[in-house]
Design a protein around this motif. Structure first.
Motif, short mmCIF file in Angstrom:
data_model
loop_
_atom_site.label_atom_id
_atom_site.label_comp_id
_atom_site.label_asym_id
_atom_site.label_seq_id
_atom_site.Cartn_x
_atom_site.Cartn_y
_atom_site.Cartn_z
N LEU A 295 0.83 -1.21 0.00
CA LEU A 295 0.00 0.00 0.00
C LEU A 295 0.87 1.26 0.00
O LEU A 295 0.55 2.25 -0.68
CB LEU A 295 -0.95 -0.01 1.19
N ILE A 296 1.96 1.24 0.76
CA ILE A 296 2.91 2.36 0.71
C ILE A 296 3.47 2.51 -0.70
O ILE A 296 3.55 3.61 -1.25
CB ILE A 296 4.05 2.17 1.73
N ASN A 297 3.83 1.38 -1.30
CA ASN A 297 4.39 1.41 -2.66
C ASN A 297 3.40 1.95 -3.67
O ASN A 297 3.77 2.70 -4.59
CB ASN A 297 4.83 0.00 -3.06
N ILE A 298 2.13 1.59 -3.53
CA ILE A 298 1.11 2.10 -4.44
C ILE A 298 0.98 3.61 -4.29
O ILE A 298 0.94 4.35 -5.28
CB ILE A 298 -0.25 1.41 -4.18
N ALA A 299 0.92 4.09 -3.05
CA ALA A 299 0.75 5.53 -2.81
C ALA A 299 1.92 6.33 -3.36
O ALA A 299 1.72 7.33 -4.07
CB ALA A 299 0.59 5.79 -1.31
N ILE A 300 3.13 5.91 -3.06
CA ILE A 300 4.31 6.67 -3.49
C ILE A 300 4.51 6.56 -4.99
O ILE A 300 4.87 7.54 -5.66
CB ILE A 300 5.56 6.22 -2.72
N SER A 301 4.27 5.39 -5.57
CA SER A 301 4.40 5.24 -7.02
C SER A 301 3.42 6.13 -7.75
O SER A 301 3.74 6.71 -8.80
CB SER A 301 4.19 3.77 -7.43
N ASP A 302 2.21 6.25 -7.21
CA ASP A 302 1.21 7.13 -7.81
C ASP A 302 1.66 8.58 -7.72
O ASP A 302 1.60 9.32 -8.72
CB ASP A 302 -0.13 6.94 -7.10
N LEU A 303 2.13 9.01 -6.55
CA LEU A 303 2.60 10.38 -6.39
C LEU A 303 3.79 10.68 -7.30
O LEU A 303 3.94 11.81 -7.77
CB LEU A 303 2.98 10.64 -4.93
N ASN A 304 4.62 9.68 -7.54
CA ASN A 304 5.76 9.86 -8.42
C ASN A 304 5.40 9.66 -9.90
O ASN A 304 6.28 9.75 -10.77
CB ASN A 304 6.88 8.89 -8.04
N ALA A 305 4.13 9.40 -10.17
CA ALA A 305 3.64 9.25 -11.55
C ALA A 305 4.39 8.18 -12.31
O ALA A 305 4.68 8.33 -13.50
CB ALA A 305 3.69 10.58 -12.30
N CYS A 306 4.71 7.07 -11.62
CA CYS A 306 5.38 5.95 -12.28
C CYS A 306 4.33 4.90 -12.64
O CYS A 306 3.89 4.12 -11.79
CB CYS A 306 6.46 5.35 -11.38
N LYS A 307 3.93 4.89 -13.90
CA LYS A 307 2.88 3.98 -14.33
C LYS A 307 3.27 2.51 -14.19
O LYS A 307 2.49 1.70 -13.66
CB LYS A 307 2.47 4.29 -15.78
N PRO A 308 4.48 2.10 -14.64
CA PRO A 308 4.83 0.68 -14.51
C PRO A 308 4.86 0.22 -13.05
O PRO A 308 4.42 -0.89 -12.73
CB PRO A 308 6.22 0.60 -15.15
N CYS A 309 5.39 1.07 -12.17
CA CYS A 309 5.47 0.69 -10.76
C CYS A 309 4.07 0.64 -10.13
O CYS A 309 3.76 -0.27 -9.36
CB CYS A 309 6.36 1.67 -9.99
N THR A 310 3.25 1.64 -10.43
CA THR A 310 1.90 1.66 -9.86
C THR A 310 1.13 0.42 -10.27
O THR A 310 0.53 -0.26 -9.42
CB THR A 310 1.14 2.93 -10.30
#
Length: 207
Positions: free
Chosen positions: A154-169
């Motif tokens: 869940l932390i990874n989803i939130a931060i990946s979204d804020l960083n606008a990283c589509k592959p990671c999200t």
């Protein structure tokens, strides 16, 4: 000197004072966090932030308040908002995280930055030149803490979204689903993150 002075409880206009009262009712015996007093300069923003904070950050939902506190801490760190970092540090401790786990939450978010930077580059390059090449970056932090796998994702989803990283999200959403996390839990994570990020941005600009 702050750019804009906080609206103190004792001198707040009637409508703001009523909102402060509702915030205090939500918090119980806790003191109103200082950021709320800055938001008091704009009644509509204070009201929006309070309602979103109460629904998606402070209370339980499909995700519990302990999980939401961890998300809040990670997002506050992302936004470089010292007042909110302090608030969520203390809230995490009060809800059962140890000091070590608070540091682990921050470490997970920081490690996510590393991977976001790498995978966002491959996505943004517009080239298949780097396809098939290994990441080459060590990220044992994701598996080397005492935090639950579900919280880490869940932390990874939130931060990946804020960083606008589509592959990671998308990758973390898929992994979270395999761990049994529901779409409601993932959506609430983003709603929590969005609330704190908005609050931090206003605070950073106004303070």
């Amino acid at each position: 000197m702050p750019r804009f002075e906080p609206v103190e409880v004792a001198s707040a206009p009637e409508n703001i004072a009523k909102l402060y009262g509702r915030i205090q009712e939500m918090l119980g015996e806790e003191q109103i966090p200082a950021p709320f007093l800055v938001y008091g300069n704009v009644e509509a923003f204070l009201k929006d932030f309070y309602m979103n904070f109460k629904k998606f950050v402070y209370s339980d939902g499909h995700t519990d308040s302990k999980t939401r506190a961890a998300i809040g801490l990670a997002v506050a760190a992302h936004a470089k908002s010292d007042p909110w970092i302090h608030f969520f540090h203390q809230r995490c401790l009060s809800l059962g995280f140890s000091e070590q786990q608070v540091l682990e939450i921050l470490a997970i978010a920081a490690t996510n930055y590393m991977y976001n930077t790498f995978f966002k580059f491959r996505d943004l390059s517009g080239s298949d030149l780097f396809e098939g090449m290994g990441v080459g970056l060590r990220a044992h932090t994701f598996t080397g803490t005492s935090l639950d796998d579900s919280l880490i994702e869940l932390i990874n989803i939130a931060i990946s979204d804020l960083n606008a990283c589509k592959p990671c999200t998308s990758g973390h959403v898929e992994k979270a689903s395999k761990l049994g996390l529901t779409k409601e839990q993932m959506l609430e994570t983003i709603q929590c993150a969005a609330t704190i990020y908005a609050g931090a941005q206003f605070l950073n600009a106004a303070s």
